[in-house]
Motif scaffolding. Structure first.
Motif, short mmCIF file in Angstrom:
data_model
loop_
_atom_site.label_atom_id
_atom_site.label_comp_id
_atom_site.label_asym_id
_atom_site.label_seq_id
_atom_site.Cartn_x
_atom_site.Cartn_y
_atom_site.Cartn_z
N HIS A 1 0.83 -1.20 0.00
CA HIS A 1 0.00 0.00 0.00
C HIS A 1 0.87 1.26 0.00
CE1 HIS A 1 -3.75 -2.25 0.84
NE2 HIS A 1 -2.95 -3.05 1.52
N PHE A 2 1.96 1.23 0.76
CA PHE A 2 2.86 2.37 0.85
C PHE A 2 3.45 2.67 -0.54
CE2 PHE A 2 6.04 4.23 4.17
CZ PHE A 2 5.78 5.50 3.68
N GLU A 3 3.93 1.64 -1.20
CA GLU A 3 4.55 1.84 -2.53
C GLU A 3 3.51 2.34 -3.54
OE1 GLU A 3 6.00 -0.88 -6.18
OE2 GLU A 3 6.87 -1.41 -4.24
N ALA A 4 2.32 1.75 -3.53
CA ALA A 4 1.29 2.16 -4.49
C ALA A 4 0.93 3.63 -4.29
CB ALA A 4 0.05 1.28 -4.33
N GLY A 5 0.80 4.06 -3.05
CA GLY A 5 0.48 5.46 -2.78
C GLY A 5 1.58 6.40 -3.24
N CYS A 6 2.83 6.02 -3.00
CA CYS A 6 3.96 6.86 -3.39
C CYS A 6 4.09 6.94 -4.91
CB CYS A 6 5.25 6.33 -2.77
SG CYS A 6 5.35 6.55 -0.98
N ARG A 7 3.87 5.85 -5.59
CA ARG A 7 3.96 5.87 -7.06
C ARG A 7 2.86 6.74 -7.65
NH1 ARG A 7 4.81 -0.26 -9.12
NH2 ARG A 7 5.26 0.78 -11.09
N THR A 8 1.67 6.68 -7.07
CA THR A 8 0.57 7.51 -7.55
C THR A 8 0.85 8.98 -7.31
OG1 THR A 8 -1.00 5.72 -7.09
CG2 THR A 8 -1.90 7.93 -7.38
N GLN A 9 1.37 9.31 -6.12
CA GLN A 9 1.70 10.70 -5.81
C GLN A 9 2.78 11.24 -6.76
OE1 GLN A 9 0.25 12.84 -3.98
NE2 GLN A 9 1.76 14.50 -4.11
N ALA A 10 3.76 10.41 -7.07
CA ALA A 10 4.81 10.82 -8.02
C ALA A 10 4.20 11.10 -9.39
CB ALA A 10 5.87 9.73 -8.11
N PHE A 11 3.29 10.25 -9.83
CA PHE A 11 2.63 10.43 -11.13
C PHE A 11 1.84 11.73 -11.16
CE2 PHE A 11 -1.05 9.91 -13.90
CZ PHE A 11 -0.46 9.52 -15.10
N LEU A 12 1.09 12.00 -10.09
CA LEU A 12 0.30 13.23 -10.02
C LEU A 12 1.18 14.47 -9.97
CD1 LEU A 12 -2.47 12.10 -7.50
CD2 LEU A 12 -2.67 12.32 -9.97
#
Length: 291
Positions: A230-241
């Protein structure tokens, strides 16, 4: 909306007997949807929470169906992704939201910590902005500056959501993949935050003495291994945004409170001194040095 009398079949669905035809038909419940919002889930009895949370974690719904020829009931598994139950369909979407009122606890059934761990993010809404709250008295109808009523407009459709999801997976580098190719400071930073949330463990090499004592005093159970995903998925999404194809330390700091707060089980000492999970996460972030 959840309520103590809610039965599992109201969420999952079930069979209905058609007397004229002498057969059963299966009516699927609201769990067979793309987006599900379970309002005040903590007011629902655990017997109804359980199948919902199982479907949320395993992406399948298990229903009892009748085998008339064999004269018995059987459990049948239905995949929720793809939502059409077509096993050849590559595209899918299944997003679960839930709310809970943390103030009044009488007549509620709090989710166990292991079940809360299945939710990626947790956030407290708090009070609305002053001008928005004033609109509640006008019937909760939105108007523009000229007083014309605003209608809700669709801003995105399902294919676009799926394309964005695929794009994040393909374009934003995974810390784990980078780490296998060489040293990755972001992967190390995320691991430090997770380890430093766990009391009385020997792996907290990056934690200061003060942080160790603080976590040992106020935390009973820290982050689980499942939280890594969950931590990685959230960070990857934030980077994309943020318009990047890599995760930065700022992305980790932004996502950490959303991922960590509901996963920390506080000690009786914390509850007695009004130390909140957000307070603990703040201390972990402040005292954990990024590599």
């Amino acid at each position: 909306a959840g309520h103590p009398e809610m039965m599992p079949r109201e969420i999952m669905g079930g069979e209905i007997y058609i007397q004229k035809e002498g057969r059963f038909i299966l009516r699927k419940g609201p769990i067979f949807s793309h987006i599900i919002n379970f309002d005040e889930i903590n007011r629902t009895h655990p017997r109804s929470q359980a199948p919902f949370l199982q479907a949320m974690e395993e992406r399948v719904a298990i229903l009892e169906t009748t085998d008339l020829e064999a004269g018995r009931l059987r459990k049948e598994m239905f995949r929720l992704t793809p939502i059409t139950d077509n096993l050849d369909e590559a595209r899918h979407f299944f997003w679960v939201l839930a709310t809970g009122n943390p103030i009044e606890q009488e007549g509620t059934y709090a989710l166990p910590e292991a079940q809360l761990d299945r939710f990626t993010f947790s956030s407290s809404i708090g009070y609305p902005p002053r001008e928005e709250e004033k609109k509640i008295r006008t019937g909760n109808v939105l108007h523009d500056r000229e007083g014309k009523r605003l209608e809700i407009e669709k801003v995105i459709d399902l294919p676009e959501v799926l394309e964005i999801s695929d794009l994040i997976l393909k374009t934003v580098a995974s810390p784990g993949d980078i780490c296998r190719k060489g040293a990755n400071k972001i992967d190390e930073y995320m691991m430090r935050l997770i380890e430093n949330s766990r009391p009385h463990t020997a792996s907290r090499n990056s934690a200061t003495k003060r942080l160790k004592e603080y976590v040992d005093e106020y935390v009973a159970v820290g982050m689980s291994p499942r939280s890594n995903f969950h931590f990685e998925a959230g960070c990857r999404t934030q980077a994309f945004l943020s318009g990047r194809n890599y995760i930065s330390a700022d992305d980790v700091k932004y996502i950490a409170p959303l991922v960590m707060s509901h996963r920390l089980t506080l000690s009786p000492r914390a509850k007695g001194t009004n130390v909140s999970a957000k307070d603990v996460v703040r201390e972990i972030l402040n005292d954990t040095e990024a590599p």
